[in-house]
Write an enzyme that holds these catalytic residues in place. Sequence first.
Site, PDB file in Angstrom:
ATOM      1  N   GLU A  66      53.891  21.168  18.923  1.00  0.00           N
ATOM      2  CA  GLU A  66      54.617  21.099  20.191  1.00  0.00           C
ATOM      3  C   GLU A  66      55.954  20.427  20.016  1.00  0.00           C
ATOM      4  O   GLU A  66      56.950  20.824  20.642  1.00  0.00           O
ATOM      5  CB  GLU A  66      53.780  20.345  21.232  1.00  0.00           C
ATOM      6  N   ASP A  95      50.302  17.050  17.329  1.00  0.00           N
ATOM      7  CA  ASP A  95      51.338  16.638  16.377  1.00  0.00           C
ATOM      8  C   ASP A  95      52.172  15.490  16.922  1.00  0.00           C
ATOM      9  O   ASP A  95      52.235  15.258  18.130  1.00  0.00           O
ATOM     10  CB  ASP A  95      52.244  17.817  16.009  1.00  0.00           C
ATOM     11  N   ASP A 124      50.563  14.849  29.269  1.00  0.00           N
ATOM     12  CA  ASP A 124      51.614  14.498  28.308  1.00  0.00           C
ATOM     13  C   ASP A 124      52.794  13.829  29.004  1.00  0.00           C
ATOM     14  O   ASP A 124      53.933  13.954  28.564  1.00  0.00           O
ATOM     15  CB  ASP A 124      52.075  15.777  27.580  1.00  0.00           C
ATOM     16  N   HIS A 151      58.757   8.878  20.398  1.00  0.00           N
ATOM     17  CA  HIS A 151      59.462   9.199  19.150  1.00  0.00           C
ATOM     18  C   HIS A 151      60.132   7.981  18.526  1.00  0.00           C
ATOM     19  O   HIS A 151      61.046   8.139  17.710  1.00  0.00           O
ATOM     20  CB  HIS A 151      60.522  10.292  19.363  1.00  0.00           C
TER      21      HIS A 151
END
Length: 417
Positions: free
Chosen positions: A183, A88, A206, A388
């Site tokens: 997540e 995601d 990650d 983000h």
Amino acid sequence: MNINFTLDFTCTERFIRYVRIDTQSDPTSVTIPSTEKQKDLGRLLVNELSQIGVIDAHIDEYGYVYATIPSNTDKKNVPAICFCSHMDTAPDCSGTNVKPIIHKNYSGADIILPDDESQVIRMADHDDLKNQLGNDLITASGLTLLGADNKAGVAEIMDACYQLMNHPEIKHGDIKILFTPDEEIGRGVDKVDIKKLDSYACYTIDGESAGNMENETFSADGAKLTIHGVSSHPGFAKGKMESAIKIAGLIVTMLPFELSPENTEGVEGFVHPVGIDGHVEIATINFIIRDFDDAKLEKHANAIREIADEVLQDFPNSSYQLEVKPQYRNMKSILDQHPKIVEYGMEAIKRAGLNAKLRSIRGGTDGSRLSFMGLPCPNIFAGEHAFHSKQEWVSVQDMQKAVETILHLCMVWEEKS
């Protein structure tokens, strides 16, 4: 055994393919996964794994992808290890119609994103760009996030699977693969099947800068402050009304700046209001509370209580309740019990020709919770930056180094068993 990695890397092509699939999760949803579209990527990954000969690749009803690369070593005592990334992307920024752009041979100049020229990636704002001169960078077009968090990790693990299936000279034990949904909204391992993974150790792919490995995360609580005010007709409110909205505003303004995320760094914790909702009679403030020291979480929650007590002295007919719920805990306490998991990860990074750096991460990963579910799980770099945001970027060369690190890690576990 060392391998000269002159491999046909497929990572960039995979990454470009994956980021074009919208997999944004939704914190307001009550379904698992929170958005059905996350399964679109999951089904593609299963299909690609099946095409390279992985016979047990599948996606379950909750959107989790599982697969196994079978052992190819004569050794019988090599423990299974797992690699994990999440599918995601964050709800913070649009993930619809991502247009990835490859910027060849980065020179250090500003990168102006074409669909919104106010979005400029500058070396002054992105410290790791100084290590990318001559590399090829991938960005979005300026209207969306890129999705390198964590589709870079997904692509790197998928490329490593391709290499393991096509290069039998790379000796390894059973390699388990896990791709998770949700997540980014804190639900990434809610429905994971630990027994199905049946692994001694796991590594999330990650992290940020090439060479970094993280063995420590925040410990995290969520807190909900509910304020009960006194409602009255505004035309006749004098001496009667006690607005829960205004009480909430006062509490937020009194939060100490030294405990805010915008004024903390390193191993400093924070208290952060993430949402306010309500009306005159009742209002709620939702907080996230973070610290590397578990004991300080209670201290931070008490700071909220003390401020609420002080504010409500001026509102004698109002009251509040503070509900605190654990979210995840610092994985270091678990990893310290299994030192070779981190030791082998650092060795693999060095074998990939990088300067291995052990870091703490000011956040959490799926590995935080997996570690406390019986699967110790540090975090290895994926090369993703500016998470983000519309300025998110990743380096092609860093992604390839992540693939090499995964392959070396498989070999290290085989060699040392």
